[in-house]
Motif scaffolding. Structure first.
Motif, mmCIF file in Angstrom:
data_model
loop_
_atom_site.group_PDB
_atom_site.id
_atom_site.type_symbol
_atom_site.label_atom_id
_atom_site.label_comp_id
_atom_site.label_asym_id
_atom_site.label_seq_id
_atom_site.Cartn_x
_atom_site.Cartn_y
_atom_site.Cartn_z
ATOM 1 N N ALA A 35 0.844 -1.207 0.000
ATOM 2 C CA ALA A 35 0.000 0.000 0.000
ATOM 3 C C ALA A 35 0.871 1.245 0.000
ATOM 4 O O ALA A 35 1.970 1.266 0.556
ATOM 5 C CB ALA A 35 -0.920 0.008 1.220
ATOM 6 N N SER A 51 0.714 4.394 1.543
ATOM 7 C CA SER A 51 -0.048 5.059 2.597
ATOM 8 C C SER A 51 0.750 6.056 3.418
ATOM 9 O O SER A 51 0.203 6.658 4.335
ATOM 10 C CB SER A 51 -0.629 4.002 3.561
ATOM 11 N N TRP A 52 2.040 6.267 3.087
ATOM 12 C CA TRP A 52 2.898 7.063 3.959
ATOM 13 C C TRP A 52 3.646 8.141 3.187
ATOM 14 O O TRP A 52 4.025 7.939 2.031
ATOM 15 C CB TRP A 52 3.943 6.176 4.637
ATOM 16 N N GLN A 56 1.103 9.352 8.075
ATOM 17 C CA GLN A 56 0.016 8.609 7.428
ATOM 18 C C GLN A 56 -1.228 9.488 7.411
ATOM 19 O O GLN A 56 -1.940 9.602 8.406
ATOM 20 C CB GLN A 56 -0.260 7.303 8.165
ATOM 21 N N SER A 90 -4.173 9.191 6.286
ATOM 22 C CA SER A 90 -5.482 8.586 6.553
ATOM 23 C C SER A 90 -5.848 8.665 8.025
ATOM 24 O O SER A 90 -7.037 8.691 8.371
ATOM 25 C CB SER A 90 -5.498 7.128 6.091
ATOM 26 N N GLU A 91 -4.845 8.701 8.921
ATOM 27 C CA GLU A 91 -5.134 8.794 10.348
ATOM 28 C C GLU A 91 -5.712 10.166 10.697
ATOM 29 O O GLU A 91 -6.746 10.269 11.355
ATOM 30 C CB GLU A 91 -3.864 8.535 11.161
ATOM 31 N N LEU A 103 -8.796 6.114 -0.502
ATOM 32 C CA LEU A 103 -8.152 5.092 0.323
ATOM 33 C C LEU A 103 -8.049 3.762 -0.420
ATOM 34 O O LEU A 103 -7.041 3.060 -0.321
ATOM 35 C CB LEU A 103 -8.927 4.899 1.626
ATOM 36 N N GLN A 157 -5.078 3.300 -2.733
ATOM 37 C CA GLN A 157 -3.719 3.145 -2.206
ATOM 38 C C GLN A 157 -3.145 1.730 -2.376
ATOM 39 O O GLN A 157 -1.950 1.645 -2.723
ATOM 40 C CB GLN A 157 -3.688 3.588 -0.738
ATOM 41 N N ASP A 215 -5.740 0.887 0.899
ATOM 42 C CA ASP A 215 -5.709 0.769 2.361
ATOM 43 C C ASP A 215 -7.097 0.319 2.809
ATOM 44 O O ASP A 215 -7.938 1.126 3.203
ATOM 45 C CB ASP A 215 -5.335 2.114 2.984
ATOM 46 N N SER A 251 -8.222 1.115 6.681
ATOM 47 C CA SER A 251 -8.707 2.476 6.931
ATOM 48 C C SER A 251 -10.040 2.725 6.243
ATOM 49 O O SER A 251 -10.902 3.435 6.775
ATOM 50 C CB SER A 251 -7.669 3.505 6.463
ATOM 51 N N GLN A 272 -4.312 -9.431 -0.353
ATOM 52 C CA GLN A 272 -5.538 -9.155 0.393
ATOM 53 C C GLN A 272 -6.482 -10.356 0.349
ATOM 54 O O GLN A 272 -7.118 -10.694 1.352
ATOM 55 C CB GLN A 272 -6.211 -7.911 -0.186
ATOM 56 N N THR A 307 -5.951 -6.753 9.053
ATOM 57 C CA THR A 307 -6.117 -5.505 8.298
ATOM 58 C C THR A 307 -4.994 -4.518 8.548
ATOM 59 O O THR A 307 -4.870 -3.528 7.829
ATOM 60 C CB THR A 307 -7.447 -4.822 8.680
#
Length: 370
Positions: free
Chosen positions: A102, A104-105, A114, A116-117, A156, A159, A161, A164, A208, A333
């Motif tokens: 992913a 994501s960072w 990140q 998404s947080e 999301l 990505q 992710d 999330s 996944q 996850t």
């Protein structure tokens, strides 16, 4: 309801102290687990607890900052904050660092961010503002709310992710329910999700799909995708009633347990402190959510009710998923356990969320006193 920025005297007088104590208690227990997870026989990362403590101090400052500003003023800026979060998610697809399948960072020198947080906080704010202004009581308003949240959900999934995205979905469903969506609308939404599952399955990455398959039967790939689940179950089960003792867990110390400081931090704690220790953690989380729900029920501001309910859904979903994942009761996850798992972005976002909940509590208590 008049918007205001409370004085420090008002904050001190009206603070929900049990909420503070529960938050600090869980953070301290998380640090204890992190110390053990970072001191393996073959791999030592003693900097993890220190970095987590520093992020905790930064989170405490953010918590106090939210209290001083007041949740009402954050709601005023909900749309710009959400647009900013969407902008970061778009930039992530171009400039982000890819890891574990992913993108994501962001890598910012020695730090990683990140988006998404932080986007979870922005989503909670924008849903509270939108659903209070346009209650999802008609099909058009209901679909409009789905559209607002769906943009971030789509980004999301690009990505990808999935973890999330599930959190964002849970937050949206709770916001719709609290703001008055008809049960038939929610049932249709659930039915549409079930009908879309075969198409969603085809769009999943190979790793996944394997995560879902090994959830049903970890022995399908015991040395690959199923290894994490098997080792985590061993760690949790070997803790017994009282655990092996602090720094005495073999699964994490001998590095059989993968990602002990993030994904499987609960497994580390379970092995060393056993059933009784895990029961204490679950009770603290249950009390934390009870206080959050109580704050929502006591508020007379619909925006605040939706906001607190949405933020509670986020934290509750991650707690349940992370703990169930550690015991093999849910697919892996990669979602962090709130206030426990190592990670600056997640800890800062959780501090902001809990600060907003505390701000609602302070505002409600102040109104009642007046």
């Amino acid at each position: 309801m008049a918007d205001f920025s409370p004085s420090w005297t008002e904050i001190r007088k009206n603070l929900d102290r049990p909420l503070v104590v529960l938050t600090l208690g869980l953070f301290v227990l998380g640090l204890v687990a992190l110390v053990s997870a970072s001191l393996g026989v073959r791999r030592n990362h003693p900097e993890y607890p220190m970095k987590q403590l520093l992020w905790g101090l930064l989170g405490a400052l953010a918590y106090l900052g939210v209290l001083k500003v007041g949740y009402q003023n954050f709601l005023k800026q909900a749309v710009p904050l959400y647009l900013g979060a969407l902008g970061l998610l778009v930039a992530l697809l171009v400039l982000g660092h890819a890891a574990k399948g992913a993108q994501s960072w962001f890598h910012l020198g020695p730090f990683r961010l990140q988006p998404s947080e932080l986007g979870k906080v922005a989503l909670g704010l924008v849903l509270a503002k939108h659903c209070s202004r346009v209650p999802p009581e008609t099909p058009r308003a209901f679909l409009g709310t789905l559209g607002v949240a769906g943009v971030s959900l789509f980004l999301l999934l690009l990505q990808p992710d999935l973890g999330s995205a599930l959190v964002y979905g849970a937050m949206t469903v709770v916001a719709l329910w609290v703001s008055g969506a008809k049960p038939s609308y929610l049932a249709c939404l659930g039915g549409a999700g079930l009908l879309a599952f075969p198409f969603a399955w085809q769009s999943l990455k190979t790793y996944q799909k394997m995560r879902l398959l090994v959830f049903l039967d970890p022995t399908l790939d015991p040395q690959g995708a199923g290894y994490n689940v098997i080792q985590s179950r061993i760690a949790v089960g070997s803790g017994g009633l009282v655990g092996k003792g602090f720094l005495a867990g073999t699964q994490s110390r001998l590095h059989f347990l993968p990602e002990p400081h993030t994904d499987f931090i609960f497994s580390v704690f379970a092995e060393e402190f056993g059933f009784l220790g895990c029961s204490l953690v679950l009770c603290l989380f249950a009390l934390l959510f009870w206080r959050m729900i109580k704050v929502a029920l006591q508020s007379r501001d619909l925006r605040a009710k939706i906001l607190v309910a949405t933020l509670s859904a986020w934290l509750w979903f991650q707690v349940m998923e992370s703990i169930a994942m550690s015991m093999g009761l849910a697919p892996i996850t990669g979602l962090p356990l709130p206030l426990f798992s190592y990670g600056g972005s997640s800890l800062l976002a959780e501090a902001l969320a809990l600060g907003l909940v505390q701000s609602v509590a302070v505002s409600t208590a102040r109104e009642r006193f007046d």
